[in-house]
Enzyme design. Sequence first.
Site, PDB file in Angstrom:
ATOM      1  N   ASP A 156       0.796  -1.215   0.000  1.00  0.00           N
ATOM      2  CA  ASP A 156       0.000   0.000   0.000  1.00  0.00           C
ATOM      3  C   ASP A 156       0.835   1.274   0.000  1.00  0.00           C
ATOM      4  O   ASP A 156       0.384   2.313  -0.476  1.00  0.00           O
ATOM      5  CB  ASP A 156      -0.962  -0.010   1.182  1.00  0.00           C
ATOM      6  CG  ASP A 156      -2.027  -1.088   1.016  1.00  0.00           C
ATOM      7  OD1 ASP A 156      -2.607  -1.166  -0.070  1.00  0.00           O
ATOM      8  OD2 ASP A 156      -2.259  -1.864   1.947  1.00  0.00           O
ATOM      9  N   TYR A 169     -10.157  -0.392   2.055  1.00  0.00           N
ATOM     10  CA  TYR A 169      -9.666  -0.311   3.435  1.00  0.00           C
ATOM     11  C   TYR A 169      -9.267   1.110   3.824  1.00  0.00           C
ATOM     12  O   TYR A 169      -8.800   1.898   2.988  1.00  0.00           O
ATOM     13  CB  TYR A 169      -8.451  -1.223   3.631  1.00  0.00           C
ATOM     14  CG  TYR A 169      -8.784  -2.598   4.157  1.00  0.00           C
ATOM     15  CD1 TYR A 169      -9.238  -2.778   5.460  1.00  0.00           C
ATOM     16  CD2 TYR A 169      -8.640  -3.723   3.358  1.00  0.00           C
ATOM     17  CE1 TYR A 169      -9.535  -4.039   5.947  1.00  0.00           C
ATOM     18  CE2 TYR A 169      -8.941  -4.995   3.833  1.00  0.00           C
ATOM     19  CZ  TYR A 169      -9.388  -5.147   5.137  1.00  0.00           C
ATOM     20  OH  TYR A 169      -9.690  -6.398   5.616  1.00  0.00           O
TER      21      TYR A 169
END
Length: 672
Positions: A322, A406
Amino acid sequence: MSHSHPLSILSIEETNLARDVVKAAHPNVVIDFREIFLQEPPKAQLQEFLALEHAGRLSPTTPRPPRLALCQYDVIGVDRIPQFHESVIDVVSQSRVKHTVVGREHHASLTLSEFDVLVDKCMTSPLFQKALSEFDLPEGFEVVIEPWPYGGLDHTDENRRFFQGLCFAQDKRSGNEDSNFYSFPLPIIPVMDAHTQKITRVDRPATGGNGDGLLEQTFKRDIIGHCKSSEYVPELLPEGTRKDLKPLNVVQPEGPSFRVTNESLVEWQKWRFRVAFNPREGATIHDVSYDGRSVMHRLAISEMTVPYADPRPPFHRKQAFDFGDGGGGNMANNLSLGCDCLGVIKYFDAIVTREDGTAQTLPNVICLHEQDNGIGWKHSNWRTGRAVVTRNRELVVQFIITLANYEYIFAYKFDQSGGITVEARATGILNVVNIDAGKVSEYGNVVSGGVLAQNHQHIFNIRMDPAIDGPNNSVVVEESHSVPMNAVTNPNGNFYKVTKQTMERASWIDAAPQLNRTIKMINPHITNPISGNPVGYKFIPLATQTLLADPASVQARRAQFAQHHVWVTKYRDGELYAGGRYTLQSQTEVEGVSDAVLRGDSVVDTDVVVWHSFGITHNPRVEDWPVMPVEIFQLMIRPADFFVANPSLDVPSNKNISSRLADSECCRKSHI
């Protein structure tokens, strides 16, 4: 510009100047910019400057480290295939001091503009539209495409830059654009060649359950008929929100106890540090001291990886980095006043880069505020009846990133006892796939009708560059071992032995709660006058599960940092990322912590870096749907013989004047 602090983020003017220098160096070609951000000065030069700053000896004529901008961009050739370049620009001299053609063995991180390209190309692709035509979506539903990193390349893949999309259907009948489309997953995954910007294929993942094969997809035109709506926005909840919750406000009538000066210098109680921000790591903390004593040179979230455990193609490629793939800073939220942070808040802005290289302000990406975290310390004298108690007030530097489904909430917390806590919270929506009606799967948990939440992990890495009373430190591993009963040293069996071992060479070490394994970062030249031990700071590694993928797998090879809890390396300029500089579609970890350890450097009484990997093995539960309550992990970095007594003894023991008794009617009801 020459008088900006060396750790201050690039201004809009500096960013645009760096853009212009790059464009002048590449005349008559098309350039797509990805990032322009501060390249921190070489540490040796920065330390010289900071020493003068701490001594109060800075002046307008004081020599400063170079003010450098790292520019990452694509040069579009005649074949329209972009070539990834990096240039380092001195914004004071307005010159290019370094230039690298990265080449096609590595891939640049994703940009938000590429997300839009993927969605647009899918909607105009005959291949994708043909795949969609095989399904009958109910009236009022529209297709939503969630861009996702392609993951590690398959052996059959050409080394080109790919991009993929996870597909869902959104019920538009409510008229609410926030209706939860994750409730209706579609079993098709379009893949785009990022160079040609064409959809090259549409993968069709399996939809079966236990006992079904890895490849079979149950074909039916009514592909989401067995799915059901699962909403989370308040106005779409069938029963609405709770009506019995009364306000709970944080009030600071005299304002905050912190102050922020010189763009990014934070002073609070006895703490002093600088806050910065970059598109990859998000918020970073620099030059940390307590009561004039150095504690940490730099502190940051270095990387995180999210590997999924569903072996059915193409889910075996489902692994995101990420921070490396897209950039934690790029995905940072604009924090809302009174929601993400409470009390009297100071916000910090960031600067991001548009595709043409123009600087743009990203407002309110970091919030700074104080919070109460319960009791700090307390003792009651039963003889006199007097209790002395202090509250544990913390200063919090927080940023939040949204990566597709998320959310991750990161916070650096400084307390009045000289401790630093690095906190990671995971929330948001599970990434889900379609499963046949009535089936269950060993690859995850069915959390709603037709919705399978796959098992996966979230593994973070925190990079600590300690400076415990100075730049040269050592790392000591302390353990507590039981000792067998014996007549000489342990006749009653109650003794245990504490061992201390200084790490000699760069290496890794894992958590061992059964040994209370503790990592101490010490200054071997300064001794605590009370204990006789070297001054230091310690942490107990979080004993979470390391990466579960087979060591020979692509998932594991490209995330070697996630295979051990603690790594200790010798400092090198530019070595900031646990998973390496280039993670997008990587096949193995390159220039990450595993390579740094392989150098075998001495890490005794030198400039050391300590990296800690920890995280969540997330086997989803129904309660995680449709929005997941936060999972919280905290790394507590605490002084260890750094002080001569409890440093928070002088914290006032004040009563909270806003506290009051609950009325008797309320109390009676609560006990019925």
